[in-house]
Design a protein around this motif. Structure first.
Motif, short mmCIF file in Angstrom:
data_model
loop_
_atom_site.label_atom_id
_atom_site.label_comp_id
_atom_site.label_asym_id
_atom_site.label_seq_id
_atom_site.Cartn_x
_atom_site.Cartn_y
_atom_site.Cartn_z
N ARG A 106 -2.10 1.62 -2.95
CA ARG A 106 -2.32 1.03 -4.27
C ARG A 106 -2.75 2.11 -5.26
O ARG A 106 -3.40 3.06 -4.90
N SER B 10 0.85 -1.19 0.00
CA SER B 10 0.00 0.00 0.00
C SER B 10 0.88 1.24 0.00
O SER B 10 2.02 1.19 0.48
N THR C 270 -2.80 -1.67 -8.37
CA THR C 270 -1.40 -2.12 -8.47
C THR C 270 -0.68 -1.79 -7.17
O THR C 270 -0.72 -0.66 -6.70
N PRO C 271 -0.01 -2.78 -6.57
CA PRO C 271 0.72 -2.52 -5.32
C PRO C 271 1.81 -1.46 -5.49
O PRO C 271 2.39 -1.29 -6.56
#
Length: 73
Positions: A37, A35, A41-42
């Motif tokens: 995100r 996080s 997407t991380p």
């Protein structure tokens, strides 16, 4: 500002521009998380991907600072 100080300041700026991408990507524990995100997407992935154009801009700026003023190489 004397010419020597101007050249020294330019060299420091070029060094900072060249070290920024290296430091930003080699310090993995700072960005090794999921996080926050971005569109699912991380953080780990989009942070690295954001450095691709960021590195290009840093290299372009360093190149512009090291060019001779209006003279051919």
């Amino acid at each position: 500002m004397p010419r020597i100080e101007h050249q020294r300041l330019r060299r420091v700026a070029v060094a900072a521009l060249l070290l920024a991408p290296t430091a930003g990507l080699l310090w993995v524990p700072w960005y090794a998380g999921a996080s926050p995100r971005l569109t699912g997407t991380p953080f780990f992935y989009w942070y690295q991907l954001a450095w691709v154009p960021g590195s290009a801009l840093c290299l372009l700026a360093a190149y512009a600072l090291t060019r001779k003023d209006g003279r051919d190489p």
